[in-house]
Enzyme design. Structure first.
Site, PDB file in Angstrom:
ATOM      1  N   ASN A  48     -37.821   3.478   8.639  1.00 22.46           N
ATOM      2  CA  ASN A  48     -37.724   3.729   7.195  1.00 22.46           C
ATOM      3  C   ASN A  48     -36.598   4.707   6.868  1.00 22.46           C
ATOM      4  O   ASN A  48     -36.539   5.240   5.767  1.00 22.46           O
ATOM      5  CB  ASN A  48     -39.044   4.304   6.675  1.00 22.46           C
ATOM      6  CG  ASN A  48     -40.204   3.377   6.938  1.00 22.46           C
ATOM      7  OD1 ASN A  48     -40.089   2.171   6.741  1.00 22.46           O
ATOM      8  ND2 ASN A  48     -41.318   3.922   7.391  1.00 22.46           N
ATOM      9  N   HIS A 134     -51.409   2.444  -0.041  1.00 18.59           N
ATOM     10  CA  HIS A 134     -51.367   2.952   1.337  1.00 18.59           C
ATOM     11  C   HIS A 134     -52.706   3.572   1.760  1.00 18.59           C
ATOM     12  O   HIS A 134     -53.453   4.109   0.931  1.00 18.59           O
ATOM     13  CB  HIS A 134     -50.265   4.016   1.406  1.00 18.59           C
ATOM     14  CG  HIS A 134     -49.916   4.460   2.788  1.00 18.59           C
ATOM     15  ND1 HIS A 134     -50.348   5.646   3.322  1.00 18.59           N
ATOM     16  CD2 HIS A 134     -49.175   3.863   3.744  1.00 18.59           C
ATOM     17  CE1 HIS A 134     -49.872   5.774   4.550  1.00 18.59           C
ATOM     18  NE2 HIS A 134     -49.160   4.703   4.831  1.00 18.59           N
ATOM     19  N   GLU A 177     -48.152   2.512  -5.977  1.00 13.37           N
ATOM     20  CA  GLU A 177     -46.874   2.786  -5.302  1.00 13.37           C
ATOM     21  C   GLU A 177     -45.787   2.129  -6.143  1.00 13.37           C
ATOM     22  O   GLU A 177     -46.025   1.070  -6.724  1.00 13.37           O
ATOM     23  CB  GLU A 177     -46.874   2.173  -3.891  1.00 13.37           C
ATOM     24  CG  GLU A 177     -47.889   2.802  -2.978  1.00 13.37           C
ATOM     25  CD  GLU A 177     -47.937   2.126  -1.610  1.00 13.37           C
ATOM     26  OE1 GLU A 177     -46.908   1.609  -1.139  1.00 13.37           O
ATOM     27  OE2 GLU A 177     -49.024   2.118  -1.018  1.00 13.37           O
ATOM     28  N   SER A 181     -45.230  -0.535   0.433  1.00 19.49           N
ATOM     29  CA  SER A 181     -44.687  -0.290   1.768  1.00 19.49           C
ATOM     30  C   SER A 181     -44.670  -1.520   2.658  1.00 19.49           C
ATOM     31  O   SER A 181     -43.803  -1.654   3.513  1.00 19.49           O
ATOM     32  CB  SER A 181     -45.472   0.821   2.451  1.00 19.49           C
ATOM     33  OG  SER A 181     -46.830   0.466   2.566  1.00 19.49           O
ATOM     34  N   ASP A 206     -46.793   6.860  -6.104  1.00 19.17           N
ATOM     35  CA  ASP A 206     -46.302   7.161  -4.756  1.00 19.17           C
ATOM     36  C   ASP A 206     -44.936   6.500  -4.597  1.00 19.17           C
ATOM     37  O   ASP A 206     -44.824   5.272  -4.634  1.00 19.17           O
ATOM     38  CB  ASP A 206     -47.329   6.613  -3.747  1.00 19.17           C
ATOM     39  CG  ASP A 206     -46.940   6.864  -2.293  1.00 19.17           C
ATOM     40  OD1 ASP A 206     -45.736   6.929  -2.000  1.00 19.17           O
ATOM     41  OD2 ASP A 206     -47.847   6.954  -1.443  1.00 19.17           O
ATOM     42  N   HIS A 209     -41.300   4.879  -0.700  1.00 24.06           N
ATOM     43  CA  HIS A 209     -40.247   3.926  -0.315  1.00 24.06           C
ATOM     44  C   HIS A 209     -39.204   3.730  -1.414  1.00 24.06           C
ATOM     45  O   HIS A 209     -38.455   2.752  -1.376  1.00 24.06           O
ATOM     46  CB  HIS A 209     -40.874   2.591   0.084  1.00 24.06           C
ATOM     47  CG  HIS A 209     -41.742   2.728   1.295  1.00 24.06           C
ATOM     48  ND1 HIS A 209     -41.244   2.639   2.578  1.00 24.06           N
ATOM     49  CD2 HIS A 209     -43.063   3.029   1.413  1.00 24.06           C
ATOM     50  CE1 HIS A 209     -42.235   2.842   3.438  1.00 24.06           C
ATOM     51  NE2 HIS A 209     -43.343   3.091   2.753  1.00 24.06           N
ATOM     52  N   LYS A 240     -38.641   9.211   4.926  1.00 26.83           N
ATOM     53  CA  LYS A 240     -38.134   7.844   4.869  1.00 26.83           C
ATOM     54  C   LYS A 240     -36.652   7.896   4.460  1.00 26.83           C
ATOM     55  O   LYS A 240     -35.830   8.305   5.266  1.00 26.83           O
ATOM     56  CB  LYS A 240     -39.042   7.004   3.976  1.00 26.83           C
ATOM     57  CG  LYS A 240     -40.496   7.073   4.519  1.00 26.83           C
ATOM     58  CD  LYS A 240     -41.445   6.172   3.833  1.00 26.83           C
ATOM     59  CE  LYS A 240     -42.890   6.526   4.143  1.00 26.83           C
ATOM     60  NZ  LYS A 240     -43.313   6.304   5.520  1.00 26.83           N
TER      61      LYS A 240
HETATM   62  N1  PLP Z   1     -47.441   6.647   1.129  1.00 28.54           N
HETATM   63  C1  PLP Z   1     -46.830   5.488   1.456  1.00 28.54           C
HETATM   64  C2  PLP Z   1     -46.676   4.436   0.422  1.00 28.54           C
HETATM   65  C3  PLP Z   1     -46.329   5.286   2.749  1.00 28.54           C
HETATM   66  O1  PLP Z   1     -45.753   4.128   3.081  1.00 28.54           O
HETATM   67  C4  PLP Z   1     -46.468   6.319   3.687  1.00 28.54           C
HETATM   68  C5  PLP Z   1     -45.885   6.095   5.019  1.00 28.54           C
HETATM   69  O2  PLP Z   1     -46.255   6.276   6.041  1.00 28.54           O
HETATM   70  C6  PLP Z   1     -47.140   7.493   3.322  1.00 28.54           C
HETATM   71  C7  PLP Z   1     -47.604   7.621   2.027  1.00 28.54           C
HETATM   72  C8  PLP Z   1     -47.370   8.591   4.296  1.00 28.54           C
HETATM   73  O3  PLP Z   1     -46.225   9.371   4.417  1.00 28.54           O
HETATM   74  P1  PLP Z   1     -45.952  10.183   5.764  1.00 28.54           P
HETATM   75  O4  PLP Z   1     -45.422   9.199   6.757  1.00 28.54           O
HETATM   76  O5  PLP Z   1     -44.961  11.219   5.361  1.00 28.54           O
HETATM   77  O6  PLP Z   1     -47.257  10.753   6.188  1.00 28.54           O
END
Ligand code: PLP
Length: 395
Positions: A48, A134, A177, A181, A206, A209, A240
């Site tokens: 990512n 997520h 989101e 993702s 969120d 991405h 990311k």
């Molecule tokens: N939110 C989304 C949409 C994600 O894709 C991710 C990825 O892993 C996370 C939260 C979690 O973030 P992190 O990898 O910094 O824990």
């Protein structure tokens, strides 16, 4: 324990067992499996690190300077003695990037979602979450004790039905989101925001991405869609497109002051270390100052998708840098991954329970580490492999 071995055996049988595979990252978007030093280098389609900022000289230098000046660790939680000026600088920079009054750093995106949601809602309240949100969002919802309603993916009509029938008297929170993702598709944020005229709720978006990639300043889809003002809480990660590690929640000063007092994953966890803060700060500055980073990425993404479409790939390749190819059954997804690995491509199979049953997919993540030439060669390999092993995905 028999229960554990039975569980593992069942996962092996159904092709859904997750295993770790250490890799060594090489230059130019390639990696090699660490346990197979004589194996060929593979093109990495699973990272990512979209803008390739993890290896950008300015990011590495800023990280090195912060490390040399402030040491390897923050030494304590922020509310103890771990609160450094660098944390505040990064929070101010990220609040600026997201067009918000203030921001608060978290150890990771997982910790942000798992801490922020239970701080905002609890028993007697209600959360509405997109079905494809997520895992960290769902864990945050469960931890909160609020009543959870899941709406069909990107179906704002369904969300409205649920709001109409389950809004209740307590606090209501909607969590989406902006770029999903696993599917790489985009939330219809303008339609969602329009619901705020008819229903009272807090909106958490969120942007894990999206930050750094969308919007004139890299402020994410909320900037690109001009809806930042209606988004109460803009969450995102540094791990990311920003090439580093950690996460943030941006919002009003009042929300941030509240989270400092209520978000347990913030309060009871050691502060992010200086080297990570230095890297993230440089990345935020770069993203704002250097539009060519995302322009270059989008040009490559567009050409890669065009090549796949021209070669007959019928799947919807989506509007973002995450290119999903739905293949159906998990074993087929795994067979494709193995075959592509033989051909020099490192791709992830996304399988249940991460995605619904029978919707296993290959997820191609396009990053600036991959050159146009790499992507052109990869497209040829992909089309050939699908043609032989999964002709149904070709039109
Ligand atoms: N939110 C989304 C949409 C994600 O894709 C991710 C990825 O892993 C996370 C939260 C979690 O973030 P992190 O990898 O910094 O824990």
């Amino acid at each position: 324990m028999a229960r554990l071995s039975d569980w593992l055996a069942e996962r092996r049988r159904t092709g859904t067992l997750r295993t770790l595979r250490p890799v060594n990252r090489l230059a130019d978007g390639r990696l090699r499996l660490a346990n197979e030093p004589n194996s060929p280098a593979l093109l990495d389609f699973s990272s990512n690190d979209y803008l390739a900022l993890s290896t950008h000289p300015a990011v590495i230098e800023a990280s090195r300077v912060a490390l040399a000046q402030w040491g390897a660790g923050a030494g304590a939680a922020r509310l103890m003695s771990g609160d450094l000026a660098l944390h505040h600088q990064l929070e101010a920079a990220v609040a600026g990037l997201k067009g918000k009054e203030a921001a608060l750093l978290f150890g990771s995106g997982f910790m942000a979602n798992a801490g922020v949601i239970p701080a905002l809602v609890g028993r007697g309240d209600v959360v509405f979450a997109d079905r494809l949100d997520h895992a960290s969002i769902y864990d945050g919802c469960r931890l909160s004790g609020a009543k959870l309603h899941r709406f069909r993916h990107n179906d704002i009509g369904h969300l409205e039905e649920l709001l109409a029938s389950h809004r209740g008297r307590g606090e209501a929170l909607v969590v989406v989101e902006s770029i999903y993702s696993m599917d790489g598709d985009r939330c219809p944020l303008a339609d969602l925001v329009a619901l705020k005229e008819r229903y009272e709720f807090l909106l958490l978006v969120d942007e894990a991405h999206a930050t750094g990639l969308f919007g004139a300043n890299g402020g994410g889809v909320i900037e690109a869609d001009g809806v930042g003002g209606a988004v109460d809480l803009a969450m995102g990660t540094f791990g990311k497109a920003l090439g580093s590690y950690g996460a943030y929640l941006a919002g009003s000063r009042e929300i941030i002051d509240y989270l400092v007092n209520r978000a347990r994953s913030f309060i009871y966890s050691t502060a992010l270390p200086p080297a990570v803060l230095g890297a993230s700060l440089a990345a935020v500055e770069l993203v704002r100052a250097d539009v060519s980073l995302r322009d270059e990425l989008w040009a490559r993404v567009t050409r890669f998708k065009e090549r796949l479409r021209q070669g007959g790939l019928a799947a919807d390749l989506g509007p973002s840098q995450i290119v999903p190819v739905l293949v159906g059954e998990s074993p087929l997804a795994l067979a494709l991954v193995e075959e592509l690995r033989e051909k020099g491509l490192f791709v992830t199979a996304v399988r249940p329970p991460t995605v619904p049953e029978n919707t296993a997919r290959l997820r191609f993540s396009v990053t600036r580490h991959l050159s146009d030439e790499d992507l052109a060669g990869a497209a040829v390999t992909l089309l050939d492999t699908f043609g032989r092993l999964a002709p149904q995905v070709l039109g």
